[in-house]
Write a protein that holds these residues in place. Sequence first.
Motif: not given
Length: 189
Positions: A147-154
């Motif tokens: 999710r973090r990758i998908h939402y651009g958080e990492t």
Amino acid sequence: MILFALKCTAEHRFEAWFRNGAAYEEQAASHQIACPVCGDTLITKAPMAPRIAKGVAKAADRNRPPEDAAQPTAESAPPAARPAAQLPVPAPAALPAPADVVASLPPSLNDAQREAVAEVMRQLAEVRRTVEKNCDYVGDRFAEEARRIHYGETDPRGIYGEASSDEVEELHEEGVAFHRIPWLPRTDS
């Protein structure tokens, strides 16, 4: 072993091998089969033409790609939100060791059939080595990290790990791109 043509609800078509028809039915009913393109687990059989072989060796040769043929990869899938090489991959429960699978084959199989199964096992072992070499293991934090990758958080990167059936379903609903892969146990221990 039996080969079925399958499709997901997005009409992506692919093939998969199963021990028998009952194994397919069981896996499809429990949503253990995932589309290699979109990850959808609502899979049904697609119409397919029968393969009529005049001998097992000829059938094995026909199904084996030429040495110089490009092997299907995640890169050949339709474009997603990021390059396919960076798609996160949850590691499902481990399969039996390759030697155990080959040893447990019915005695009625001939050498060509046994070699075909052994080759599939070698290729799955290579998939594991490639994923371990090129991706970060995130363990049971797979869904959270995907999710973090998908939402651009990492920063986007390849990851692998474990996810529960509920987490997999939630990731699908959120449109998070990932693929499930068969995970063979290590044989180098």
